[in-house]
Design a protein around this motif. Sequence first.
Motif, PDB file in Angstrom:
ATOM      1  N   GLU A 122       0.847  -1.194   0.000  1.00 37.17           N
ATOM      2  CA  GLU A 122       0.000   0.000   0.000  1.00 37.17           C
ATOM      3  C   GLU A 122       0.883   1.246   0.000  1.00 37.17           C
ATOM      4  O   GLU A 122       1.651   1.468   0.937  1.00 37.17           O
ATOM      5  N   LEU A 123       0.757   2.038  -1.058  1.00 39.91           N
ATOM      6  CA  LEU A 123       1.555   3.258  -1.195  1.00 39.91           C
ATOM      7  C   LEU A 123       0.682   4.483  -0.950  1.00 39.91           C
ATOM      8  O   LEU A 123      -0.254   4.756  -1.708  1.00 39.91           O
ATOM      9  N   TYR A 124       0.990   5.190   0.137  1.00 40.23           N
ATOM     10  CA  TYR A 124       0.315   6.445   0.468  1.00 40.23           C
ATOM     11  C   TYR A 124       1.135   7.571  -0.137  1.00 40.23           C
ATOM     12  O   TYR A 124       2.354   7.637   0.093  1.00 40.23           O
ATOM     13  N   SER A 125       0.484   8.474  -0.858  1.00 39.67           N
ATOM     14  CA  SER A 125       1.238   9.606  -1.378  1.00 39.67           C
ATOM     15  C   SER A 125       0.345  10.828  -1.519  1.00 39.67           C
ATOM     16  O   SER A 125      -0.877  10.718  -1.594  1.00 39.67           O
ATOM     17  N   GLY A 126       0.972  11.972  -1.515  1.00 36.61           N
ATOM     18  CA  GLY A 126       0.231  13.216  -1.658  1.00 36.61           C
ATOM     19  C   GLY A 126       1.173  14.389  -1.475  1.00 36.61           C
ATOM     20  O   GLY A 126       2.341  14.199  -1.121  1.00 36.61           O
ATOM     21  N   GLY A 127       0.667  15.589  -1.749  1.00 39.10           N
ATOM     22  CA  GLY A 127       1.511  16.771  -1.574  1.00 39.10           C
ATOM     23  C   GLY A 127       0.856  18.002  -2.150  1.00 39.10           C
ATOM     24  O   GLY A 127      -0.346  18.002  -2.450  1.00 39.10           O
ATOM     25  N   LEU A 128       1.684  19.023  -2.314  1.00 36.25           N
ATOM     26  CA  LEU A 128       1.204  20.305  -2.842  1.00 36.25           C
ATOM     27  C   LEU A 128       0.705  20.139  -4.266  1.00 36.25           C
ATOM     28  O   LEU A 128       1.480  19.881  -5.184  1.00 36.25           O
ATOM     29  N   GLY A 129      -0.596  20.255  -4.434  1.00 37.63           N
ATOM     30  CA  GLY A 129      -1.143  20.132  -5.783  1.00 37.63           C
ATOM     31  C   GLY A 129      -1.359  18.713  -6.248  1.00 37.63           C
ATOM     32  O   GLY A 129      -1.773  18.486  -7.383  1.00 37.63           O
ATOM     33  N   PHE A 130      -1.083  17.727  -5.355  1.00 36.13           N
ATOM     34  CA  PHE A 130      -1.335  16.321  -5.701  1.00 36.13           C
ATOM     35  C   PHE A 130      -2.403  15.767  -4.764  1.00 36.13           C
ATOM     36  O   PHE A 130      -2.385  16.063  -3.566  1.00 36.13           O
ATOM     37  N   PRO A 131      -3.302  14.948  -5.279  1.00 33.64           N
ATOM     38  CA  PRO A 131      -4.293  14.356  -4.389  1.00 33.64           C
ATOM     39  C   PRO A 131      -3.627  13.370  -3.428  1.00 33.64           C
ATOM     40  O   PRO A 131      -2.627  12.741  -3.766  1.00 33.64           O
ATOM     41  N   ALA A 132      -4.187  13.250  -2.218  1.00 36.01           N
ATOM     42  CA  ALA A 132      -3.682  12.272  -1.250  1.00 36.01           C
ATOM     43  C   ALA A 132      -4.356  10.939  -1.541  1.00 36.01           C
ATOM     44  O   ALA A 132      -5.578  10.823  -1.502  1.00 36.01           O
TER      45      ALA A 132
END
Lengths: 252, 252
Positions: A122-132
């Motif tokens: 399971e890869l959690y990712s997100g950031g400025l301008g990217f959906p979580a």
Amino acid sequence: MESKLRFAQDLIRDAGNYIRQGLGKDLAIEAKSRFDDLVTNFDKETQQLIVSRIQETYPEDQLMAEENDLRHPITDGKVWVIDPIDGTVNFIVQKEDFAIMIAYFEDGVGQFGLIYDVMKDELYSGGLGFPAMVNDKLLPVFDNRPLERSLVGSNGSMYAQNKRGIKDFIDHSLGVRVYGGAGISMAYVLKGRLLAYFSHLYPWDYAAAQIIGDCLGYTLLTLDWEQPDYQTRQMVMFIPKSYQQELKNYLT
Amino acid sequence: MESKLRFAQDLIRDAGNYIRQGLGKDLAIEAKSRFDDLVTNFDKETQQLIVSRIQETYPEDQLMAEENDLRHPITDGKVWVIDPIDGTVNFIVQKEDFAIMIAYFEDGVGQFGLIYDVMKDELYSGGLGFPAMVNDKLLPVFDNRPLERSLVGSNGSMYAQNKRGIKDFIDHSLGVRVYGGAGISMAYVLKGRLLAYFSHLYPWDYAAAQIIGDCLGYTLLTLDWEQPDYQTRQMVMFIPKSYQQELKNYLT
């Protein structure tokens, strides 16, 4: 920035594959500061894999990482923050519940964060301008559920010692959970399994979660209600922003 | 007895399917003894599914089960001991880390036990004359690993209170883990992820693990070093048999 995020997502999955393929092999285990602060050859090799790919692809970028004293400050330029295996004790004893974490900053501003729960893939990712996201699913924005309908994660000894009153807070919830890794614990906050998480952490333990959580309604603060320093080990909490007032009633 | 075990394995998987299919639906949640002692319509419906299938197939057999005050003593005849959802709080809040448990006794002697980790689809089973397995894999016999290379599971509040000295014991290990369900915690002991588990349990919480663990080198005792009474809620420990002497150095 999007191609950099894609690069990081591919890289963290490759690093996870490397660890999974090595699981049957013997581990070389060393104690660091004390008998329960362990490092293995896999922590070092996985960090090396991640670092060398970043250096090849982005030779101008800087590094802060758990092993080998890579300590470039996040406020200076383009900086990758890396924890090759978070939850090393779980990795050694359980072969489950450990994570790889990568965060990327420009001049002190978190651009994106990644937490990879290796054994659950399971890869959690997100950031400025990217959906979580977790894998291809959007992560939920914090839903304002009440404390008495929630579970709270903690470092076991901080809970037992009622450090700064966190046990008093947790004892008004449905219970404490101790999973033994900051990465998976904060991933469970992001997923909604835990309301909050309390522990004693280094920057590479909390950087990715802080960035991913920001747009979902979470914040990471020290137990003194300050921004973490991104340099030393500090007692921190990963909490819903809307709980700051309620928490102030408990924390001393 | 083998056909009875097969019946129970099919039944517990069917009950797990029933729960998984209902996960999207609204839950009716009630508090029992206090705000954090919860029961849902799924606990009751799942128990009803299990009980009615046993009664249809083995009409002479007796029942001890968590809900609805089914309390036939295990020492009298053929008795099924049932926990329809162990880890109800995890079930409600996390939709993970809960288990169904079934144990079967004849005249007080445990014949077989089953723990089904519903969301991981992992069925632990074993008993008198049956191999201890998780799905189609043999479970490991306890390997005599030392405390300082192990993790220990506990009820969070018993750990925090250092009840009878268990925190002193656990603090000589690599750390405590609190997962919030007796079934999955004892399954992790059987798997080797945890060395031992301490909690405050009812008979349906510990019956299956006690039977499965017996032939793998584990025993379940009260914190007074007695066999559990299979009637009341007691503070118990699920430990390697070979650790009894070492534990006596810590437990008061």
